[in-house]
Design an enzyme around this catalytic site. Structure first.
Site, PDB file in Angstrom:
ATOM      1  N   LYS A 234       0.758  -1.029   0.137  1.00  0.00           N
ATOM      2  CA  LYS A 234       0.108   0.047   0.047  1.00  0.00           C
ATOM      3  C   LYS A 234       0.850   1.354   0.073  1.00  0.00           C
ATOM      4  O   LYS A 234       1.842   1.046   0.804  1.00  0.00           O
ATOM      5  CB  LYS A 234      -0.999  -0.016   1.224  1.00  0.00           C
ATOM      6  CG  LYS A 234      -2.132  -0.968   1.554  1.00  0.00           C
ATOM      7  CD  LYS A 234      -2.723  -0.779   2.611  1.00  0.00           C
ATOM      8  CE  LYS A 234      -3.946  -1.793   2.773  1.00  0.00           C
ATOM      9  NZ  LYS A 234      -4.991  -1.678   1.897  1.00  0.00           N
ATOM     10  N   ARG A 308     -10.591 -10.976   2.374  1.00  0.00           N
ATOM     11  CA  ARG A 308     -11.563 -12.288   1.874  1.00  0.00           C
ATOM     12  C   ARG A 308     -10.858 -13.676   1.844  1.00  0.00           C
ATOM     13  O   ARG A 308     -11.510 -14.518   1.922  1.00  0.00           O
ATOM     14  CB  ARG A 308     -11.999 -11.783   0.426  1.00  0.00           C
ATOM     15  CG  ARG A 308     -10.894 -12.026  -0.640  1.00  0.00           C
ATOM     16  CD  ARG A 308     -11.190 -11.087  -1.969  1.00  0.00           C
ATOM     17  NE  ARG A 308     -11.436  -9.496  -1.795  1.00  0.00           N
ATOM     18  CZ  ARG A 308     -11.770  -8.571  -2.493  1.00  0.00           C
ATOM     19  NH1 ARG A 308     -11.980  -9.060  -3.755  1.00  0.00           N
ATOM     20  NH2 ARG A 308     -11.504  -7.680  -2.389  1.00  0.00           N
TER      21      ARG A 308
HETATM   22  N1  BES Z   1      -8.094  -3.528   4.612  1.00  0.00           N
HETATM   23  C1  BES Z   1      -8.415  -3.156   3.280  1.00  0.00           C
HETATM   24  C2  BES Z   1      -9.500  -2.245   3.091  1.00  0.00           C
HETATM   25  C3  BES Z   1      -9.705  -1.077   3.755  1.00  0.00           C
HETATM   26  C4  BES Z   1      -9.058   0.029   3.371  1.00  0.00           C
HETATM   27  C5  BES Z   1     -10.548  -0.814   4.670  1.00  0.00           C
HETATM   28  C6  BES Z   1      -9.294   1.343   4.072  1.00  0.00           C
HETATM   29  C7  BES Z   1     -11.032   0.327   5.273  1.00  0.00           C
HETATM   30  C8  BES Z   1     -10.128   1.454   4.800  1.00  0.00           C
HETATM   31  C9  BES Z   1      -8.196  -4.033   2.585  1.00  0.00           C
HETATM   32  O1  BES Z   1      -7.727  -5.418   2.788  1.00  0.00           O
HETATM   33  C10 BES Z   1      -7.735  -3.870   1.001  1.00  0.00           C
HETATM   34  O2  BES Z   1      -6.444  -3.535   0.958  1.00  0.00           O
HETATM   35  N2  BES Z   1      -8.675  -3.912   0.182  1.00  0.00           N
HETATM   36  C11 BES Z   1      -8.366  -3.628  -1.186  1.00  0.00           C
HETATM   37  C12 BES Z   1      -8.964  -4.494  -1.979  1.00  0.00           C
HETATM   38  C13 BES Z   1      -8.514  -4.484  -3.741  1.00  0.00           C
HETATM   39  C14 BES Z   1      -6.958  -4.787  -3.443  1.00  0.00           C
HETATM   40  C15 BES Z   1      -9.215  -5.679  -4.313  1.00  0.00           C
HETATM   41  C16 BES Z   1      -9.196  -2.238  -1.632  1.00  0.00           C
HETATM   42  O3  BES Z   1     -10.286  -2.057  -0.837  1.00  0.00           O
HETATM   43  O4  BES Z   1      -8.462  -1.422  -2.050  1.00  0.00           O
HETATM   44 MN    MN Z   2      -5.545  -5.312   2.008  1.00  0.00          MN
END
Ligand code: BES
Ligand code: MN
Ligand code: ZN
Length: 455
Positions: A234, A308
C-alpha cells in the site's frame, strides 16, 4: 471501562434538566427573572452542545440546563462527559437507555499510552437493572475500541489470541487456537498463506460457548492485525491506519461478550483468522494459486485483497456445523467506504427478512447499517484463467459487492450476514470519539436479543 455511569449514592449530585429549541421560549419565559438572566448571560438557547447553570434561592449555581437534540440517540447526552465540569450528576427528565449509553460511550478515551488529563463528568443511574445492562454494552464497546486503537506492535495475532482466551475464560467458554504450520495440517491454507510472512505466526482463534442444543450462531471477524498490502504494498497514506484491520475481530469479541454476559440461549462459536499481512521472502505472491479449505482454488490477483482470503476458510469451517446464522464483520474494502462513507456499516445478506430485521434494529439503536446487493452477475468479475476464482475483481467498480460475492461462494445457503465496516471514527461526534469504533454491533445485538430473548 469508563465508569462514567454509576449506581445510586449518598454523595451530592448536580441535577440536569434537558431543554430543546422547540420548547425553549416557553421554558425561558416561565423562569424567575434571576434565573432568566443567568440563562441569557450564558447565551443558552437550548441548542445541542449548549449548557447553562441555574441558580438556587441563594444565588448559587445549582442546576445545569442542557440543550437537547430532541432525538433518541447517542448524541443527546454523548457530549456531556467532557462538556460539563467533572463531578457527579443526575438527570431530572425522562431519558432513554440509548441516551444514557451515549453518555457512557462519550466518556471513552484511549489511555493505554498516556493519561488524557481530564476526568469525565459522571452520571448516576439509580435503577440497578438498567445500569447493569448499560454497563455490559459499555464494556463491549470499550473492548472493541481498545482492541482497534492499540497499535499493531501490541495487537499482533498472538495478542489478539490472548484477548480471546481471556474473554473465553471470563465467560466459561472454550478457546482453541491453531497456530502456524498446524493450520496447514487442518487445510486452513489461505489463513496460513496470508500470514506466513509475518514474524508473529498466523492463527485461527475458535471460541465455543453455550448449550449445543440451542441454535448455532457463528461470528467471524477479520483479524488482519496489520495490513501492509503484502507484496502489492500500500502507499503510505493508505497503510497509515491499517492497525485497525483487525476491527472485524474486535467487533465479534465485543458482540460475543454481550451474548455470553446476557446468556442468550444460543450455541455460540467465534472464529477469528488472525494474521499480519507482511512482506518477507516467503510472502504469498500475485499469481500464486491457493487451495482453500472448502476445495475451490483461488488465484491471487492482488495480495492486498487478503481479508476475503482469510475469511473464506473461516466461513467454510463455519458452514460445516450447519448453524442457524453466520455473521461476519470485516474492514474489507475501501469501496464500501466510497459507497456509504465511514459512518455507516455496509451490510450484505442472502436472507431478505434477516437483513430487514437487522436494518430496523440498527435504526432503533442509532447504529446505522445499509444493505448493498449481492448482485450475482458481477461474480464474473472474479473469473480466473487458471483457478476457480480470483481474489480481486477485474473491474474498478462495485468493489464492496465483488468482495461480498467472493465470500458468498464459501457460504452456500446458510443464513448469512456480512458487514463491511470502517471500524474507526475519522471525526469526533457526541458519544462517538475519534478512533476505533463498533459499527453494527449494537444492531446485531438488538436483533439477537429479540430473536433469542435472554432467560
Ligand atoms: N483492509 C483493506 C480495506 C480497507 C481500506 C478498509 C481502507 C477500510 C479502509 C483491504 O484489505 C484492502 O486492502 N482492500 C483492497 C481490495 C482491492 C485490492 C481489491 C481495497 O479496498 O483497495
Ligand atoms: Mn488489504
Ligand atoms: Zn485488509
Amino acid at each position: 471501562m469508563s465508569e462514567a455511569l454509576q449506581n445510586a449514592t449518598d454523595q451530592p449530585t448536580t441535577p440536569i434538566r434537558l431543554v430543546g429549541t422547540a420548547r425553549f421560549d416557553d421554558w425561558r419565559n416561565a423562569l424567575e427573572p434571576r434565573a432568566r438572566a443567568w440563562v441569557d448571560a450564558a447565551g443558552f438557547k437550548g441548542k445541542p452542545g449548549q449548557y447553562a447553570w441555574l441558580p438556587d434561592t441563594d444565588g448559587q449555581p445549582a442546576t445545569v440546563v442542557v440543550g437537547s437534540d430532541e432525538r433518541d440517540g447517542l448524541a443527546t447526552l454523548g457530549g456531556l462527559p467532557y462538556t460539563l465540569p467533572p463531578g457527579l450528576y443526575r438527570i431530572e427528565d425522562p431519558v432513554s437507555d440509548l441516551q444514557l449509553l451515549g453518555w457512557a460511550l462519550g466518556a471513552y478515551r484511549f489511555e493505554r499510552y498516556r493519561n488524557n488529563g481530564r476526568e469525565a463528568a459522571r452520571l448516576v443511574v439509580a435503577e440497578s437493572a438498567r445500569l447493569a445492562a448499560l454497563t455490559e454494552l459499555d464494556m463491549a464497546i470499550t473492548l472493541v475500541r481498545d482492541l482497534i486503537n492499540t497499535p499493531a506492535a501490541d495487537m499482533l495475532p498472538s495478542h489478539l489470541a490472548a484477548e480471546a482466551m481471556q474473554l473465553a475464560e471470563v465467560h466459561g467458554a472454550t478457546c482453541e487456537v491453531t497456530v502456524g504450520e498446524a493450520l496447514l495440517d487442518r487445510n486452513l491454507n489461505t489463513i496460513h498463506a496470508v500470514g506466513r510472512a509475518a514474524h508473529d505466526e498466523p492463527r485461527l482463534i475458535d471460541i465455543s460457548w453455550g448449550d449445543p442444543a440451542h441454535p448455532g450462531i457463528v461470528l467471524i471477524g477479520k483479524g488482519v492485525c496489520f495490513d501492509s498490502g503484502g507484496l502489492d504494498i500500500k502507499p503510505s497514506s493508505a497503510m497509515r491506519t491499517m492497525k485497525k484491520d483487525m476491527g472485524g475481530a474486535a467487533h465479534v469479541l465485543g458482540l460475543a461478550h454481550l451474548i455470553m454476559a446476557e446468556r442468550l440461549p444460543v450455541h455460540l462459536r467465534v472464529l477469528i483468522p488472525a494474521v499480519e499481512n507482511a512482506i518477507n521472502g516467503n510472502a504469498f505472491r500475485p499469481g500464486d494459486v491457493l487451495a482453500t479449505y472448502q476445495g475451490l482454488t483461488v488465484e491471487i490477483d492482488n495480495t492486498d485483497a487478503e481479508g476475503r482470503l482469510v475469511l473464506c476458510d473461516a466461513l467454510a469451517l463455519a458452514v460445516e456445523s450447519n448453524p442457524a446464522l453466520i455473521v461476519d464483520f470485516a474492514t474489507l474494502t475501501g469501496a464500501a467506504r466510497t459507497a456509504v462513507g465511514t459512518e455507516i456499516a455496509a451490510m450484505f445478506s442472502n436472507d431478505d427478512a434477516l437483513a430487514e430485521a437487522i436494518y430496523r434494529a440498527g435504526v432503533a439503536q442509532d447504529d446505522p447499517v445499509w444493505r448493498l446487493p449481492l448482485h450475482e452477475p458481477y461474480a464474473a468479475m472474479l473469473d480466473s484463467k487458471i483457478a476457480d476464482l480470483a481474489n480481486a475483481s477485474s473491474s474498478p467498480y462495485a468493489g464492496a459487492i465483488t468482495a461480498a460475492l467472493f465470500l458468498a461462494r464459501f457460504v452456500g445457503t446458510c443464513p448469512w450476514v456480512h458487514f463491511d465496516i470502517m471500524a474507526f471514527n475519522t471525526r469526533a461526534r457526541p458519544g462517538r470519539p475519534e478512533g476505533g469504533e463498533a459499527m453494527g454491533v449494537r444492531a446485531v445485538h438488538a436483533y439477537l436479543r429479540e430473536r433469542f430473548p435472554p432467560p
